[in-house]
Design a protein around this motif. Structure first.
Motif, PDB file in Angstrom:
ATOM      1  N   VAL A   1     -96.349  93.868 -67.160  1.00  0.00           N
ATOM      2  CA  VAL A   1     -94.987  94.096 -66.652  1.00  0.00           C
ATOM      3  C   VAL A   1     -94.723  95.591 -66.507  1.00  0.00           C
ATOM      4  CG1 VAL A   1     -92.559  93.849 -67.203  1.00  0.00           C
ATOM      5  CG2 VAL A   1     -94.095  91.938 -67.549  1.00  0.00           C
TER       6      VAL A   1
ATOM      7  N   ARG B   1     -76.681  95.545 -76.118  1.00  0.00           N
ATOM      8  CA  ARG B   1     -77.541  94.368 -76.023  1.00  0.00           C
ATOM      9  C   ARG B   1     -78.907  94.644 -76.630  1.00  0.00           C
ATOM     10  NH1 ARG B   1     -76.891  93.133 -70.715  1.00  0.00           N
ATOM     11  NH2 ARG B   1     -74.879  92.295 -71.345  1.00  0.00           N
TER      12      ARG B   1
ATOM     13  N   PHE C   1     -82.067  93.975 -83.622  1.00  0.00           N
ATOM     14  CA  PHE C   1     -81.664  93.459 -84.927  1.00  0.00           C
ATOM     15  C   PHE C   1     -82.120  92.011 -85.103  1.00  0.00           C
ATOM     16  CE2 PHE C   1     -78.274  91.475 -87.600  1.00  0.00           C
ATOM     17  CZ  PHE C   1     -78.669  92.051 -88.780  1.00  0.00           C
ATOM     18  N   GLY C   2     -81.923  91.222 -84.049  1.00  0.00           N
ATOM     19  CA  GLY C   2     -82.366  89.829 -84.119  1.00  0.00           C
ATOM     20  C   GLY C   2     -83.859  89.740 -84.366  1.00  0.00           C
TER      21      GLY C   2
ATOM     22  N   THR D   1     -87.942  86.274 -91.394  1.00  0.00           N
ATOM     23  CA  THR D   1     -88.206  84.846 -91.586  1.00  0.00           C
ATOM     24  C   THR D   1     -89.711  84.594 -91.575  1.00  0.00           C
ATOM     25  OG1 THR D   1     -88.154  84.284 -89.241  1.00  0.00           O
ATOM     26  CG2 THR D   1     -86.079  84.196 -90.429  1.00  0.00           C
TER      27      THR D   1
ATOM     28  N   SER E   1     -88.879 100.416 -67.496  1.00  0.00           N
ATOM     29  CA  SER E   1     -87.423 100.276 -67.550  1.00  0.00           C
ATOM     30  C   SER E   1     -87.002 100.190 -69.007  1.00  0.00           C
ATOM     31  CB  SER E   1     -87.004  99.007 -66.822  1.00  0.00           C
ATOM     32  OG  SER E   1     -87.474  97.890 -67.527  1.00  0.00           O
TER      33      SER E   1
ATOM     34  N   VAL F   1     -84.564  90.254 -87.955  1.00  0.00           N
ATOM     35  CA  VAL F   1     -84.276  89.048 -88.753  1.00  0.00           C
ATOM     36  C   VAL F   1     -85.411  88.047 -88.593  1.00  0.00           C
ATOM     37  CG1 VAL F   1     -82.645  87.165 -89.168  1.00  0.00           C
ATOM     38  CG2 VAL F   1     -81.794  89.412 -88.536  1.00  0.00           C
ATOM     39  N   TYR F   2     -85.877  87.889 -87.336  1.00  0.00           N
ATOM     40  CA  TYR F   2     -87.012  86.986 -87.126  1.00  0.00           C
ATOM     41  C   TYR F   2     -88.214  87.422 -87.963  1.00  0.00           C
ATOM     42  CZ  TYR F   2     -91.584  86.059 -85.381  1.00  0.00           C
ATOM     43  OH  TYR F   2     -92.926  85.812 -85.348  1.00  0.00           O
TER      44      TYR F   2
ATOM     45  N   VAL G   1     -98.968  90.629 -71.528  1.00  0.00           N
ATOM     46  CA  VAL G   1     -97.806  90.445 -70.655  1.00  0.00           C
ATOM     47  C   VAL G   1     -97.015  91.745 -70.535  1.00  0.00           C
ATOM     48  CG1 VAL G   1     -95.622  89.229 -70.391  1.00  0.00           C
ATOM     49  CG2 VAL G   1     -97.638  87.989 -71.133  1.00  0.00           C
TER      50      VAL G   1
ATOM     51  N   LYS H   1     -85.504  97.849 -70.446  1.00  0.00           N
ATOM     52  CA  LYS H   1     -85.818  96.527 -70.975  1.00  0.00           C
ATOM     53  C   LYS H   1     -87.288  96.446 -71.385  1.00  0.00           C
ATOM     54  CE  LYS H   1     -85.960  91.667 -69.910  1.00  0.00           C
ATOM     55  NZ  LYS H   1     -85.715  90.552 -69.048  1.00  0.00           N
ATOM     56  N   ASN H   2     -88.170  96.954 -70.506  1.00  0.00           N
ATOM     57  CA  ASN H   2     -89.596  96.897 -70.833  1.00  0.00           C
ATOM     58  C   ASN H   2     -89.926  97.779 -72.021  1.00  0.00           C
ATOM     59  OD1 ASN H   2     -89.878  95.203 -68.723  1.00  0.00           O
ATOM     60  ND2 ASN H   2     -90.613  96.763 -67.286  1.00  0.00           N
TER      61      ASN H   2
ATOM     62  N   GLU I   1     -79.578  96.733 -78.890  1.00  0.00           N
ATOM     63  CA  GLU I   1     -79.437  96.838 -80.339  1.00  0.00           C
ATOM     64  C   GLU I   1     -79.418  95.444 -80.974  1.00  0.00           C
ATOM     65  OE1 GLU I   1     -76.677  99.807 -82.812  1.00  0.00           O
ATOM     66  OE2 GLU I   1     -75.728  97.948 -82.239  1.00  0.00           O
ATOM     67  N   ARG I   2     -78.703  94.534 -80.314  1.00  0.00           N
ATOM     68  CA  ARG I   2     -78.650  93.154 -80.784  1.00  0.00           C
ATOM     69  C   ARG I   2     -80.036  92.534 -80.823  1.00  0.00           C
ATOM     70  NH1 ARG I   2     -74.540  90.942 -76.674  1.00  0.00           N
ATOM     71  NH2 ARG I   2     -72.983  92.465 -77.243  1.00  0.00           N
ATOM     72  N   VAL I   3     -80.772  92.745 -79.723  1.00  0.00           N
ATOM     73  CA  VAL I   3     -82.107  92.150 -79.645  1.00  0.00           C
ATOM     74  C   VAL I   3     -82.996  92.722 -80.742  1.00  0.00           C
ATOM     75  CG1 VAL I   3     -84.139  91.905 -78.203  1.00  0.00           C
ATOM     76  CG2 VAL I   3     -81.887  91.701 -77.190  1.00  0.00           C
TER      77      VAL I   3
ATOM     78  N   ILE J   1     -91.175  85.350 -94.823  1.00  0.00           N
ATOM     79  CA  ILE J   1     -90.984  84.279 -95.805  1.00  0.00           C
ATOM     80  C   ILE J   1     -92.037  83.184 -95.594  1.00  0.00           C
ATOM     81  CG2 ILE J   1     -89.389  82.490 -96.595  1.00  0.00           C
ATOM     82  CD1 ILE J   1     -87.136  84.485 -95.961  1.00  0.00           C
TER      83      ILE J   1
END
Lengths: 652, 195
Positions: B154, B12, B18-19, B26, B161, B22-23, B150, B163-164, B14-16, B29
């Motif tokens: 956190v 997960r 990579f996403g 953009t 963690s 991509v952002y 933020v 996530k953090n 890794e997905r975040v 651009i």
């Protein structure tokens, strides 16, 4: 004080003309009917928790398709009004619409059909089919998926809101070229509604684009290498790469137009050193690829449909992939052909003309591949395949017209004529929309669990096809006769028969659409006769057919192992292994997407009417909601292996 | 991070990541479109001042240094977090926040000076493009500062963690990205405007 609270909004903005009163009344009636039914049937909680807040891509996909169908109805009404005006308004007669109102109608028609119909249908199909085809349980970012959908809805509301507040939409054409779209020439709020409907729905498209790319590249089932992906996945990937490449340009371009209008800046104004031609360049750098964004997924749909109903492996898979990638790259190198007449010079025009002509090559490769797939196949002529065959006729027809116009010298003649209008309607209706219909009929049993009525589907197809040619061939001819686009009045009575013929074509298309609605109703009533028990009604080849119809909320109890391109076809030959269940994690529902979109909507409304406190409230609320969502640690829940096993065994 | 991550959590993250890349592309651009607009309009001063009349290079150099150093301290914060040294990570984040805030203050100071002198974004197409490009970068910095606050809050309340930590990594990416964009702004807008 009034201005502080309501900005530029006054009593005069409320409906007082026949079309705004009619539109407002229609919207309130429809909303009232829906609210009444939900209350009567006590379905509010069901709607909220099962659908609106869902993060399940299958449900979000269905909501996209319903929304796009509603917008198709709205856009078709616009088309009918345009046609009626053009059939009447010749010589001494000036039809029933004022010139200004006519301009608003064709502007809304274009924007609705591109942004809210075709994009909506595509987002819907991608949501439903893509995860199933790659053997995934969800998209990469379920919350962003929900958010993207609700931003799309907010944008769709903006396109219709002028009926209630303001009474006018942009009267500038679907791309709103400056300086006409500047404050000096379009002082009304219609232009601002245009800006914010596109800005907000465009943001939704961009988010969806990122989401789909990550999903395709990171969440494929084990064993599914890039060259084992179904063609629909490939074409979706290409289309989404275009989305993330060009939607930022759209956002910046209309953002700058907004700066001009809101703060009195000088990007595209005719005074202050502004450069309107820069807008034309920027908007078409987005606009041309956008056309391919719409049509490339349809190519993918046809690849699936042709291969399944020819009961054969797709011919020339690698060349199809290469063609899709080629179209993707070329799509970004042709934008200038929309304004050869701007005066960029012979060299620049020649480059863009050649690039445009070259696009015919990969497109032709795909068409030959599909026909070769059918060659010596055991063809089953279903309605989905009918749409494909109709597409081959229309798309080749319109494509050849496009190649004709790619020559700058010829384009100087056709530019801005009805020939051009006929060309791009052939591509978008005969290309993108026929593909969408093919996909909707093909995957309908997967989503609902029963098949659509074949006979009515084929009847609808024949109405659409004949209606389409009756409606648009006259426009090609009118273009040759010198009719320019966007005419609310003309003097040559020789044109009128063609406009009337086109109108008859529209009526035939409308009958086709009515048959489609009848088809849906009849299919629902006869669903027990057409149930899809096996989950594989067409003897399909790809993974979406390996799960039940409709698929369980977790898509696959066990993620399939992929060994070849037509993964499911191979499994059917070899027999499936005994499933071993494991605990899986799925995203919880969330209403945050609705809240964020609602706040963004409020901010947009504030921008349209210059209500400063509403802008602050909207933006602040949206940011706060995003932060709250980001801090949420528990966005998922677990389905245990035991639960999974019992659900699987109960169903089958 | 030293703690072993379960496979699903790792996928997960890794997905975040990579996403997020991509952002960022953009967003790049978007900036490219703004740079293109600026390049087209840089000469359209409409009788008003041009870059050479308006820009104060030492001032902009100070801005640049603040941002570059903040990128460095942001990297130090990530390094400290990687070694699970939470207090040190928070201190470096605070330093980064102050440096970024200082940059933003200087930029707003420059903007208000220009507006006060009658050279606001309405003056000419050149100034419209200048304010839009530099202002968009400034807006990103402001968003980055909010995000930083933020993240720091956190991490302080909930600890480092996984996530953090990955959130902090993405903030770092974002911050360095803005730094790179600023290098181009410094070169194309300011240096090429004055020299």
């Amino acid at each position: 004080m009034w201005h502080f609270i309501f900005g530029n909004l006054t009593w005069a903005a409320l409906p007082h003309e026949w079309f705004t009163i009619g539109g407002t009344a229609a919207m309130f009636l429809m909303a009232g009917a829906v609210v009444g039914w939900l209350t009567y049937a006590r379905r509010w909680r069901w709607l909220w928790s099962e659908w609106l807040t869902s993060t399940d891509p299958k449900k979000i996909g269905v909501m996209y398709i319903i929304m796009a169908s509603l917008m198709l109805f709205r856009g078709a009404l616009d088309a009918a009004m345009i046609w009626l005006q053009q059939a009447m308004s010749v010589g001494a007669s000036h039809g029933y619409l004022s010139a200004d109102h006519f301009q608003q109608i064709f502007t809304a028609h274009g924007d609705i059909m591109v942004f809210f119909v075709t994009m909506g249908f595509l987002a819907g199909l991608l949501n439903i089919i893509l995860p199933l085809q790659i053997g995934a349980r969800d998209l990469a970012f379920p919350f962003l998926n929900s958010l993207g959908f609700w931003l799309y809805v907010a944008g769709a509301v903006f396109v219709n809101l002028f009926f209630v507040f303001g009474g006018e939409f942009a009267a500038t054409g679907w791309l709103s070229l400056p300086p006409l779209s500047e404050l000096a020439y379009s002082p009304g709020v219609g232009m601002d509604y245009w800006i914010w409907s596109l800005q907000i729905s465009g943001l939704g498209s961009l988010i969806a684009g990122i989401n789909f790319i990550v999903t395709i590249l990171k969440m494929r089932a084990p064993g599914m290498t890039l060259m084992k992906m179904p063609m629909f996945v490939w074409s979706s990937l290409c289309s989404m790469v275009l989305v993330v490449s060009v939607f930022p340009i759209l956002a910046v371009t209309i953002g700058l137009l907004w700066l001009d209008r809101f703060f009195g800046m000088h990007f595209f104004t005719s005074t202050g050193g502004g450069n309107p031609m820069m807008y034309v360049n920027l908007i078409w750098m987005w606009g041309h690829p956008e056309v391919y964004i719409l049509v490339i997924p349809s190519f993918g749909i046809f690849s699936e449909v042709v291969s399944t109903f020819s009961q054969k492996k797709l011919f020339g898979y690698a060349s199809q992939v290469a063609a899709a990638i080629g179209i993707t790259l070329l799509a970004m190198l042709v934008w200038l052909h929309h304004f050869f007449t701007m005066g960029a010079g012979a060299d620049v025009n020649a480059f863009f003309g050649i690039m445009t002509g070259v696009i015919a090559i990969p497109t032709g490769v795909q068409i030959f591949d599909w026909i070769s797939t059918m060659y010596k196949g055991k063809i089953i002529f279903t309605q989905s395949l009918y749409w494909f065959l109709g597409f081959v006729a229309t798309f080749t027809f319109g494509g050849v017209a496009g190649v004709l116009m790619s020559s700058p010298a010829a384009d100087f003649q056709f530019h801005n004529s009805l020939f051009l209008v006929a060309h791009f309607h052939t591509m978008v209706i005969g290309g993108a929309l026929f593909g969408i219909f093919s996909g909707l009929t093909y995957w309908f049993p997967k989503v609902t669990g029963f098949k659509l009525n074949e006979r009515l589907g084929k009847t609808a197809f024949w109405f659409w096809l004949t209606g389409f040619f009756t409606a648009f061939v006259p426009l090609y001819i009118l273009g040759f006769m010198g009719a320019t686009r966007r005419l609310d009045h003309y003097t040559d009575p020789a044109w009128q028969p063609f406009f009337i013929t086109a109108g008859i074509g529209l009526v035939i298309i409308a009958i086709g659409a009515a048959v489609q609605i009848a088809q849906l109703i009849v299919s629902i009533r006869q669903r027990r006769d057409n149930l899809d028990i096996s989950g594989d009604p067409w003897n399909g080849r790809t993974l979406e057919w390996s799960t039940k119809s409709p698929p369980p909320f977790y898509n696959f109890a066990v993620i399939p192992e992929v060994k070849s391109r037509d993964a499911f076809w191979e499994m059917k030959q070899g027999g499936r292994p005994q499933p071993v269940y494991q605990d899986i994690e799925l995203p919880k529902n969330t209403a945050m997407g609705i809240y964020v979109s609602a706040f963004v909507f409020l901010a947009g409304f504030g921008f349209v009417w210059h209500i400063i406190w509403l802008i602050v409230l909207g933006l602040g609320g949206a940011v706060t909601c995003v932060i709250i969502r980001a801090l949420d640690e528990e966005t998922e829940y677990t389905v245990t292996a035991a639960e999974l096993a019992s659900m699987e065994n109960n169903h089958s | 991070m030293n703690e072993a991550l379960p496979a699903i959590g790792f996928q997960r993250q890794e997905r975040v990541a990579f996403g997020f890349w991509v952002y960022l592309m953009t967003d790049l651009i978007s900036f490219a479109a703004l740079f293109a607009a600026f390049s087209v309009l840089r000469g359209s001063t409409f009788g008003g001042p041009d870059g050479a009349d308006l820009f104060n290079l030492p001032f902009v150099f100070a801005e640049t240094m603040l941002l570059l150093v903040s990128s460095f301290t942001c990297g130090l914060a990530v390094l400290a977090a990687e070694q699970n040294k939470q207090p040190r990570a928070l201190i470096w984040l605070a330093v980064t926040f102050l440096l970024g805030g200082g940059f933003l203050a200087l930029e707003l100071n420059e903007f208000s000076r220009l507006v006060a002198e009658g050279n606001g974004p309405q003056r000419s197409a050149f100034l419209s493009a200048f304010f839009a490009l530099v202002g968009t970068h400034g807006l990103h910095i402001a968003v980055g500062l909010l995000w930083m606050a933020v993240v720091a809050l956190v991490i302080w309340r909930r600890g480092l963690s996984s996530k953090n930590f990955s959130n902090l990594l993405r903030l770092g990416l974002f911050w360095h990205f803005l730094d790179i964009v600023w290098i181009f702004i410094f070169t194309i807008v300011y240096l090429m405007g004055v020299l």
